[in-house]
Structure formats: structure tokens, C-alpha cells
Design an enzyme around this catalytic site. Structure first.
Site, PDB file in Angstrom:
ATOM      1  N   ASN A 169       2.139   0.609 -10.597  1.00 19.30           N
ATOM      2  CA  ASN A 169       1.452   0.396  -9.295  1.00 19.30           C
ATOM      3  C   ASN A 169       1.185   1.323  -8.059  1.00 19.30           C
ATOM      4  O   ASN A 169      -0.457   1.403  -7.464  1.00 19.30           O
ATOM      5  CB  ASN A 169       2.867  -0.793  -8.282  1.00 19.30           C
ATOM      6  CG  ASN A 169       2.217  -2.025  -8.333  1.00 19.30           C
ATOM      7  OD1 ASN A 169       2.811  -3.205  -7.824  1.00 19.30           O
ATOM      8  ND2 ASN A 169       2.630  -2.206  -9.527  1.00 19.30           N
TER       9      ASN A 169
ATOM     10  N   GLY B 103       0.992  -0.966   0.097  1.00 21.71           N
ATOM     11  CA  GLY B 103       0.218   0.088   0.023  1.00 21.71           C
ATOM     12  C   GLY B 103       0.476   1.628   0.292  1.00 21.71           C
ATOM     13  O   GLY B 103       2.235   0.792   0.092  1.00 21.71           O
ATOM     14  N   TYR B 104       0.314   2.541  -0.050  1.00 24.99           N
ATOM     15  CA  TYR B 104       0.750   3.183  -0.247  1.00 24.99           C
ATOM     16  C   TYR B 104       0.868   4.502   0.471  1.00 24.99           C
ATOM     17  O   TYR B 104      -0.146   4.907   0.641  1.00 24.99           O
ATOM     18  CB  TYR B 104       0.983   4.146  -1.744  1.00 24.99           C
ATOM     19  CG  TYR B 104       1.420   3.567  -2.836  1.00 24.99           C
ATOM     20  CD1 TYR B 104       2.697   3.028  -3.385  1.00 24.99           C
ATOM     21  CD2 TYR B 104       0.621   1.721  -3.411  1.00 24.99           C
ATOM     22  CE1 TYR B 104       3.627   2.267  -4.158  1.00 24.99           C
ATOM     23  CE2 TYR B 104       1.243   1.095  -3.957  1.00 24.99           C
ATOM     24  CZ  TYR B 104       2.632   1.582  -4.537  1.00 24.99           C
ATOM     25  OH  TYR B 104       3.120   0.773  -5.572  1.00 24.99           O
ATOM     26  N   LEU B 105       1.442   5.174   1.514  1.00 22.80           N
ATOM     27  CA  LEU B 105       1.213   6.084   2.052  1.00 22.80           C
ATOM     28  C   LEU B 105       1.696   7.577   1.489  1.00 22.80           C
ATOM     29  O   LEU B 105       0.823   8.594   1.948  1.00 22.80           O
ATOM     30  CB  LEU B 105       2.467   6.172   3.656  1.00 22.80           C
ATOM     31  CG  LEU B 105       2.397   5.098   4.244  1.00 22.80           C
ATOM     32  CD1 LEU B 105       3.446   5.363   5.280  1.00 22.80           C
ATOM     33  CD2 LEU B 105       1.280   4.972   5.195  1.00 22.80           C
TER      34      LEU B 105
ATOM     35  N   ASP C  42      -3.270   5.260   1.200  1.00 23.97           N
ATOM     36  CA  ASP C  42      -4.213   5.753   0.009  1.00 23.97           C
ATOM     37  C   ASP C  42      -5.259   4.465  -0.963  1.00 23.97           C
ATOM     38  O   ASP C  42      -4.412   4.001  -0.999  1.00 23.97           O
ATOM     39  CB  ASP C  42      -3.144   6.392  -0.637  1.00 23.97           C
ATOM     40  CG  ASP C  42      -2.928   7.657   0.015  1.00 23.97           C
ATOM     41  OD1 ASP C  42      -2.818   8.560   0.727  1.00 23.97           O
ATOM     42  OD2 ASP C  42      -1.611   8.227  -0.188  1.00 23.97           O
TER      43      ASP C  42
END
Lengths: 143, 143
Positions: free
Chosen positions: A139, A26-28, A75
Site C-alpha cells: 500500500n 496515509g503514509y508519513l 505523502d
């Protein structure tokens, strides 16, 4: 600095004989990329600088608890995929078979020791379109 | 690897002649530390491994937009402080005068090139208790 090329897949080969790892990430933050990733029992924080084929990349270890804490802060969607490691001498193809909200997408990455080798790489027959320079296939743009 | 000692302050010296930077920082995670910091016009992501006097530390650049995006995700309070840089040959004392919810706290850090120098450091008269090994004075425990 990581130098790699990315391709969509025309037709999946027989995958039964290859090793794989299950990945959740996942992406912060996406610009720059601040990513958390679970890869089997390893938890990693990754920072990626800007750039397409060649990008600065920094990795640091997380605990399971830290990963789960940060997992609440990502996010959009988490990305889940099974990554097959396919020898293609002298390289290793990393073939990502996506699950979850991106199920149906299959994409391969090959890492190279130099930009020259990256540019002269001849992909196998089952590779499709080269999407190295297409940001849609980062990604971080698939969340 | 960062080697440093931390002290509380008995009495603030005259600070009018020293340079300072205003710092705001917050923690996405505290074990390990994943910190965002605004320092004048620079925005930095920092990872700190475990350990007290000597800790692995990795820094990476953020944009203002990335900082503000991540600022929404911090745990607890942001920490704000004015950091004075005070020459104390051959070292530089970093004196943090806290603002916000930690107003009233003053703390100094000195960084050393080796554990031996850290251990033989003789602090100036105005330094108080050595809190190097007191986790309560990690900024990550003050949020």
C-alpha cells in the site's frame, strides 16, 4: 513479526454476507513505513520495519485529533478501502476492495502463524496472482 | 513504561569530564507525542502515551533519509540540546543543556526502576525546582 501472503483477485465472491470495516490510511514515511490509519472509530499509528513476507510491526493508539493533525502531513494520496473479513478455516482472508484513486483494485491478504504454514497455503479458486513479493502492491507504493 | 523525575538546574557543575551526545528532535504530533530524534548517528521515532511521571514509550529505528523526510513535517521548532551523562550512583543523571530557541534552559532527568525509588530520590545540591509534574517542561511543549 507479521507473516502474510498477498494475492490479486480474479473474481470477487458474493460479499453480501461478510463483515467489513472501512479503512482510510496515509503514509508519513514509506522507508521505513510510518502509517496512520482510521479503521471505523479507531485511529492507529503503525511502524513497519523492512522485509516482505515477514516484517516487524509496531502499533500505537492515536486520538481522532492526532489523526487529523497527522493526516495533513501524509505523502501523496490517502488510501481508502473496504476490508471484508472472510473465514477460510483455519485462516481469515482480509479482502481489500479499494476506493478513491485505486478504485478497481481488489487484493487479499492472509496472515499465518509461521513461515511454513504461509508456504504451504492453498488459496481458494477466486484468488489470482500471488503478489507477496511484489513491492508494487505494498500500500505504501500505491500513494 | 518509563518512570522519571525532572528538575531545573540551579547551577551547572563542571561538565568537562562527562560524556555527552548532541540531540536534535522534533514533534510530528504532541498529544500523544510522536517524536523524531537524531542522536549522534542514530535516528529514532518515538511514541509516548499520556501520563507525567510514568508514560508508555515505544521506539523504532529510522534511516537518515527517513529522518530528514519527517524533519520537514514537524510542528513548530526543532529542539537542539547537548545531553551530558552524569553518574550519580545507582542512577545516571541526564543533564540537557539546550541550544537554539531554548538556549539558557538547563534541565536534568533521572530514570528509576520503580515509582517508590522515584519518590524517595534525594537530588544533588546543584538541582533546582522539581518540574516532573509541570507540563510546560515537556519538550513537546517547548517547540
Amino acid at each position: 513479526m507479521e507473516i502474510e501472503r498477498k494475492f490479486l483477485i480474479k473474481e470477487l465472491p458474493d460479499l453480501s454476507k461478510y463483515d467489513y470495516v472501512d479503512i482510510e490510511q496515509g503514509y508519513l514515511c514509506t522507508h521505513p513505513v510510518v502509517r496512520i490509519r482510521k479503521k471505523n472509530n479507531k485511529y492507529i499509528l503503525t511502524y513497519k520495519g523492512s522485509g516482505l513476507m515477514a516484517r516487524e510491526e509496531i502499533e500505537a493508539e492515536l486520538t481522532k485529533e492526532a489523526y487529523e493533525h497527522l493526516r495533513e502531513k501524509i505523502d501523496g494520496h490517502a488510501i481508502t478501502k473496504r476490508r471484508y473479513l472472510i473465514p477460510f478455516e483455519p485462516y481469515t482472508i482480509e479482502l481489500d476492495v479499494f476506493e478513491g484513486h485505486k478504485k478497481g483494485l481488489n487484493m487479499a491478504e492472509v496472515e499465518f502463524p509461521s513461515v511454513e504454514e504461509a508456504n504451504s497455503f492453498v488459496p481458494p479458486e477466486w484468488f489470482g496472482e500471488d503478489v507477496t513479493n511484489d513491492k508494487n502492491y505494498h500500500n505504501s507504493n500505491m500513494i
